[in-house]
Scaffold this motif. Structure first.
Motif, PDB file in Angstrom:
ATOM      1  N   VAL A 171      29.837 -37.996  11.109  1.00 30.49           N
ATOM      2  CA  VAL A 171      29.078 -38.008  12.363  1.00 30.49           C
ATOM      3  C   VAL A 171      28.221 -39.272  12.447  1.00 30.49           C
ATOM      4  CG1 VAL A 171      27.237 -36.841  13.643  1.00 30.49           C
ATOM      5  CG2 VAL A 171      29.092 -35.508  12.640  1.00 30.49           C
ATOM      6  N   LYS A 172      27.598 -39.644  11.346  1.00 33.20           N
ATOM      7  CA  LYS A 172      26.751 -40.839  11.319  1.00 33.20           C
ATOM      8  C   LYS A 172      27.568 -42.099  11.593  1.00 33.20           C
ATOM      9  CE  LYS A 172      23.483 -43.183   8.263  1.00 33.20           C
ATOM     10  NZ  LYS A 172      22.889 -43.186   6.917  1.00 33.20           N
TER      11      LYS A 172
ATOM     12  N   SER B  45      28.449 -34.949   7.608  1.00 37.03           N
ATOM     13  CA  SER B  45      27.274 -35.730   7.992  1.00 37.03           C
ATOM     14  C   SER B  45      27.611 -37.214   8.016  1.00 37.03           C
ATOM     15  CB  SER B  45      26.134 -35.456   7.017  1.00 37.03           C
ATOM     16  OG  SER B  45      25.058 -36.303   7.266  1.00 37.03           O
ATOM     17  N   SER B  46      28.334 -37.693   7.006  1.00 36.29           N
ATOM     18  CA  SER B  46      28.733 -39.092   6.941  1.00 36.29           C
ATOM     19  C   SER B  46      29.650 -39.450   8.112  1.00 36.29           C
ATOM     20  CB  SER B  46      29.434 -39.375   5.610  1.00 36.29           C
ATOM     21  OG  SER B  46      29.881 -40.700   5.545  1.00 36.29           O
TER      22      SER B  46
ATOM     23  N   ARG C 174      29.481 -30.571   3.655  1.00 37.20           N
ATOM     24  CA  ARG C 174      28.386 -30.907   4.560  1.00 37.20           C
ATOM     25  C   ARG C 174      28.074 -32.407   4.489  1.00 37.20           C
ATOM     26  NH1 ARG C 174      22.717 -28.229   3.525  1.00 37.20           N
ATOM     27  NH2 ARG C 174      22.975 -29.603   1.739  1.00 37.20           N
ATOM     28  N   ASP C 175      28.093 -32.989   3.296  1.00 36.30           N
ATOM     29  CA  ASP C 175      27.833 -34.416   3.142  1.00 36.30           C
ATOM     30  C   ASP C 175      28.916 -35.254   3.820  1.00 36.30           C
ATOM     31  OD1 ASP C 175      25.530 -33.917   1.742  1.00 36.30           O
ATOM     32  OD2 ASP C 175      26.455 -34.225  -0.233  1.00 36.30           O
ATOM     33  N   ARG C 176      30.159 -34.833   3.682  1.00 42.37           N
ATOM     34  CA  ARG C 176      31.262 -35.568   4.321  1.00 42.37           C
ATOM     35  C   ARG C 176      31.168 -35.498   5.839  1.00 42.37           C
ATOM     36  NH1 ARG C 176      36.945 -34.610   1.186  1.00 42.37           N
ATOM     37  NH2 ARG C 176      36.389 -35.703  -0.733  1.00 42.37           N
TER      38      ARG C 176
END
Length: 64
Positions: free
Chosen positions: A14-15, A11-12, A7-9
């Motif tokens: 997409v950001k 999110s990163s 999920r963190d990857r």
């Protein structure tokens, strides 16, 4: 891999994609929609450096 890591990857990713897209949009607005090849190449290179820097920093902070 743990679900939080994935999920963190994501999110990163997409950001960063959004930030790079906004950078290209600003470049197009500043050049009136007709950028030279130099401006496009410079923006692409700066985008690559930006993403590499952010990823290196994110990984360094994650290892602490």
């Amino acid at each position: 891999m743990k679900i939080f890591n994935i999920r963190d990857r994501l999110s990163s990713l997409v950001k960063q994609t959004t930030q790079v897209g906004i950078g290209f949009l600003v470049m197009l607005l500043l050049t009136g929609g007709r950028p030279s090849a130099f401006v496009v190449n410079s923006t692409a290179c700066l985008s690559i450096v930006f993403v590499a820097y952010i990823e290196a920093r994110r990984q360094a902070l994650g290892k602490k």
